[in-house]
Design a protein around this motif. Structure first.
Motif, mmCIF file in Angstrom:
data_model
loop_
_atom_site.group_PDB
_atom_site.id
_atom_site.type_symbol
_atom_site.label_atom_id
_atom_site.label_comp_id
_atom_site.label_asym_id
_atom_site.label_seq_id
_atom_site.Cartn_x
_atom_site.Cartn_y
_atom_site.Cartn_z
ATOM 1 N N GLY A 114 0.795 -1.217 0.000
ATOM 2 C CA GLY A 114 0.000 0.000 0.000
ATOM 3 C C GLY A 114 0.832 1.273 0.000
ATOM 4 N N ASN A 115 0.153 2.405 -0.140
ATOM 5 C CA ASN A 115 0.834 3.699 -0.193
ATOM 6 C C ASN A 115 1.692 3.964 1.037
ATOM 7 O OD1 ASN A 115 0.030 4.768 -2.728
ATOM 8 N ND2 ASN A 115 -1.983 5.262 -1.906
ATOM 9 N N ASN A 116 1.143 3.708 2.225
ATOM 10 C CA ASN A 116 1.913 3.979 3.444
ATOM 11 C C ASN A 116 3.135 3.074 3.546
ATOM 12 O OD1 ASN A 116 0.160 5.992 4.342
ATOM 13 N ND2 ASN A 116 -1.137 4.532 5.432
ATOM 14 N N ALA A 117 2.940 1.793 3.305
ATOM 15 C CA ALA A 117 4.050 0.844 3.402
ATOM 16 C C ALA A 117 5.118 1.130 2.363
ATOM 17 C CB ALA A 117 3.526 -0.585 3.237
ATOM 18 N N GLN A 118 4.702 1.462 1.150
ATOM 19 C CA GLN A 118 5.663 1.713 0.084
ATOM 20 C C GLN A 118 6.400 3.041 0.281
ATOM 21 O OE1 GLN A 118 6.584 -0.261 -2.788
ATOM 22 N NE2 GLN A 118 5.732 -1.766 -1.370
ATOM 23 N N LEU A 119 5.709 4.064 0.806
ATOM 24 C CA LEU A 119 6.403 5.315 1.108
ATOM 25 C C LEU A 119 7.417 5.093 2.225
ATOM 26 C CD1 LEU A 119 6.762 8.356 0.612
ATOM 27 C CD2 LEU A 119 5.005 8.750 2.359
ATOM 28 N N ALA A 120 7.036 4.328 3.239
ATOM 29 C CA ALA A 120 7.961 4.021 4.325
ATOM 30 C C ALA A 120 9.193 3.292 3.782
ATOM 31 C CB ALA A 120 7.266 3.178 5.387
ATOM 32 N N ARG A 121 8.992 2.317 2.920
ATOM 33 C CA ARG A 121 10.113 1.588 2.324
ATOM 34 C C ARG A 121 11.002 2.540 1.543
ATOM 35 N NH1 ARG A 121 11.625 -0.023 -2.378
ATOM 36 N NH2 ARG A 121 9.746 0.831 -3.325
ATOM 37 N N HIS A 122 10.386 3.427 0.765
ATOM 38 C CA HIS A 122 11.138 4.364 -0.068
ATOM 39 C C HIS A 122 11.962 5.322 0.785
ATOM 40 C CE1 HIS A 122 11.777 5.959 -4.082
ATOM 41 N NE2 HIS A 122 11.628 7.184 -3.614
ATOM 42 N N GLY A 124 13.069 4.640 3.895
ATOM 43 C CA GLY A 124 13.906 3.938 4.856
ATOM 44 C C GLY A 124 13.372 3.989 6.273
ATOM 45 N N ILE A 125 12.054 3.985 6.410
ATOM 46 C CA ILE A 125 11.415 3.937 7.723
ATOM 47 C C ILE A 125 11.072 2.477 8.019
ATOM 48 C CG2 ILE A 125 9.408 4.681 9.083
ATOM 49 C CD1 ILE A 125 9.328 7.171 7.196
ATOM 50 N N HIS A 126 11.477 1.989 9.169
ATOM 51 C CA HIS A 126 11.342 0.575 9.500
ATOM 52 C C HIS A 126 10.377 0.386 10.670
ATOM 53 C CE1 HIS A 126 14.746 -0.072 6.851
ATOM 54 N NE2 HIS A 126 15.411 0.866 7.523
ATOM 55 N N TRP A 127 9.883 -0.841 10.794
ATOM 56 C CA TRP A 127 8.999 -1.171 11.903
ATOM 57 C C TRP A 127 9.811 -1.729 13.056
ATOM 58 C CZ3 TRP A 127 6.357 1.631 9.250
ATOM 59 C CH2 TRP A 127 5.824 1.341 7.996
ATOM 60 N N VAL A 128 9.353 -1.460 14.264
ATOM 61 C CA VAL A 128 10.026 -1.985 15.453
ATOM 62 C C VAL A 128 9.845 -3.490 15.540
ATOM 63 C CG1 VAL A 128 10.079 -1.960 17.976
ATOM 64 C CG2 VAL A 128 9.833 0.184 16.714
ATOM 65 N N GLY A 129 8.651 -3.970 15.232
ATOM 66 C CA GLY A 129 8.365 -5.399 15.213
ATOM 67 C C GLY A 129 8.089 -5.866 13.805
ATOM 68 N N VAL A 145 10.323 3.702 12.677
ATOM 69 C CA VAL A 145 11.511 4.386 13.186
ATOM 70 C C VAL A 145 12.490 4.689 12.055
ATOM 71 C CG1 VAL A 145 11.360 3.386 15.496
ATOM 72 C CG2 VAL A 145 12.647 2.184 13.724
ATOM 73 N N ARG A 146 13.113 5.825 12.173
ATOM 74 C CA ARG A 146 14.271 6.213 11.352
ATOM 75 C C ARG A 146 15.035 7.254 12.151
ATOM 76 N NH1 ARG A 146 16.570 6.386 6.163
ATOM 77 N NH2 ARG A 146 17.921 8.210 5.971
ATOM 78 N N ALA A 147 16.225 6.932 12.574
ATOM 79 C CA ALA A 147 17.011 7.842 13.406
ATOM 80 C C ALA A 147 17.623 8.947 12.555
ATOM 81 C CB ALA A 147 18.106 7.070 14.139
ATOM 82 N N GLU A 148 17.415 10.200 12.980
ATOM 83 C CA GLU A 148 17.984 11.365 12.306
ATOM 84 C C GLU A 148 18.456 12.373 13.350
ATOM 85 O OE1 GLU A 148 18.595 12.057 9.208
ATOM 86 O OE2 GLU A 148 17.483 10.540 8.079
ATOM 87 N N LEU A 181 3.565 8.190 9.616
ATOM 88 C CA LEU A 181 3.216 8.655 8.268
ATOM 89 C C LEU A 181 1.839 8.167 7.873
ATOM 90 C CD1 LEU A 181 3.582 6.081 6.092
ATOM 91 C CD2 LEU A 181 5.983 6.579 6.488
ATOM 92 N N CYS A 182 1.206 8.957 7.034
ATOM 93 C CA CYS A 182 -0.056 8.584 6.402
ATOM 94 C C CYS A 182 -0.158 9.423 5.140
ATOM 95 C CB CYS A 182 -1.246 8.828 7.326
ATOM 96 S SG CYS A 182 -2.779 8.055 6.732
ATOM 97 N N THR A 183 -0.167 8.803 3.993
ATOM 98 C CA THR A 183 -0.041 9.509 2.730
ATOM 99 C C THR A 183 -1.283 10.313 2.389
ATOM 100 O OG1 THR A 183 -0.875 7.640 1.443
ATOM 101 C CG2 THR A 183 1.500 7.720 1.848
ATOM 102 N N GLY A 184 -1.119 11.220 1.431
ATOM 103 C CA GLY A 184 -2.249 11.984 0.905
ATOM 104 C C GLY A 184 -2.682 13.129 1.791
ATOM 105 N N GLY A 185 -3.995 13.314 1.898
ATOM 106 C CA GLY A 185 -4.555 14.405 2.690
ATOM 107 C C GLY A 185 -4.893 13.944 4.087
ATOM 108 N N ALA A 186 -3.886 13.566 4.855
ATOM 109 C CA ALA A 186 -4.100 12.974 6.178
ATOM 110 C C ALA A 186 -3.711 13.925 7.301
ATOM 111 C CB ALA A 186 -3.313 11.678 6.302
ATOM 112 N N GLN A 187 -3.816 15.240 7.063
ATOM 113 C CA GLN A 187 -3.456 16.186 8.108
ATOM 114 C C GLN A 187 -4.330 16.024 9.354
ATOM 115 O OE1 GLN A 187 -4.689 16.746 5.022
ATOM 116 N NE2 GLN A 187 -5.140 18.932 4.739
#
Length: 258
Positions: A114-122, A124-129, A145-148, A181-187
């Motif tokens: 999905g959009n959220n999972a694929q944006l996270a992959r793109h 470099g955001i990873h899941w804790v579990g 998580v992504r440390a910055e 994260l949540c893609t699109g108009g998720a403000q």
């Protein structure tokens, strides 16, 4: 577009999309699934973000039998008359017998494609579990998580990966790790992301209240563009299904500054 190896029936393709995305599990803003009926046999599918006239014409140009998109033609509360832009889009689809498949929230939410999972992959955001922490209405938001060094360094990374400027509201300059994260108009999901423990929230758009929430709650906000945040789910799903069924697939991105 690659040469198609075989063809499948419209019903088989629809079942494959439905089985993968489970649209019945969502309360959505419009119909998910087959929105416009075209040819019975499908050899090739084009994926894209929105069923715009430009995407439809591009699909016609490459000889597609089906379109798979995130933003379809029909939404709750629409006028309902087939005039103007709606008439133009429908006329093209019907004249060339192109099937239109559209999946909105189910495409956002799919755990891997999905959009959220694929944006996270793109990004470099990873899941804790094994899976992300979910938040927000219908559990559409993902937390990972992504440390910055700071939200500003993350915003620069997002700009580089997506190829466009972002809007950043960063109330402080300190290291971050928990990224929602949540893609699109998720403000409208920002408060739920804060409650879930996010240190920064990435979505497509920002409205006036979110700047104040960010400053007052000490949680950074990155708006990276509605279209830019949703370019990855449709081709991931369409490519997966096309590969399973042995038909051709091509992603066509129609640039959009929004």
């Amino acid at each position: 577009m690659n040469s198609p190896e075989s063809s499948v029936s419209r019903d088989v393709l629809l079942s494959a999309f439905d089985d993968l995305l489970q649209p019945a599990a969502f309360k959505d803003y419009g119909p998910n699934g087959l929105q416009v009926e075209g040819k019975k046999e499908i050899r090739s599918v084009v994926s894209g973000v929105t069923a715009s006239l430009a995407l439809i014409d591009a699909a016609i140009e490459v000889g597609a039998d089906a379109l798979f998109v995130h933003h379809g033609l029909f939404w709750r509360g629409q006028d309902g008359r087939v005039t103007g832009w709606m008439k133009q889009r429908l006329a093209r689809l019907l004249a060339h017998e192109i099937n239109l498949f559209a999946y909105h929230l189910p495409l956002d939410a799919h755990l891997t494609l999905g959009n959220n999972a694929q944006l996270a992959r793109h990004l470099g955001i990873h899941w804790v579990g094994a899976e992300p922490v979910r938040f927000g209405e219908q559990s559409l938001g993902f937390l990972g998580v992504r440390a910055e060094r700071s939200a500003a360094t993350l915003a620069l990374w997002v700009e580089q990966q997506l190829g466009r400027p972002v809007t950043l509201i960063a109330p402080n300059d300190q290291p971050i790790e928990r990224v929602a994260l949540c893609t699109g108009g998720a403000q409208g999901y920002f408060e739920a992301a804060i409650a879930a423990g996010a240190e920064v929230f990435i979505t497509g758009e920002i409205s006036e209240p979110q700047a104040h929430y960010a400053r007052e709650c000490g949680v950074a906000y990155i708006a990276c563009g509605h279209h830019a945040s949703e370019r990855y789910g449709a081709p991931a799903v369409a490519a997966h299904v096309a590969s399973q069924l042995g038909i051709a697939h091509q992603f066509i991105d129609i640039p959009n500054p929004a």
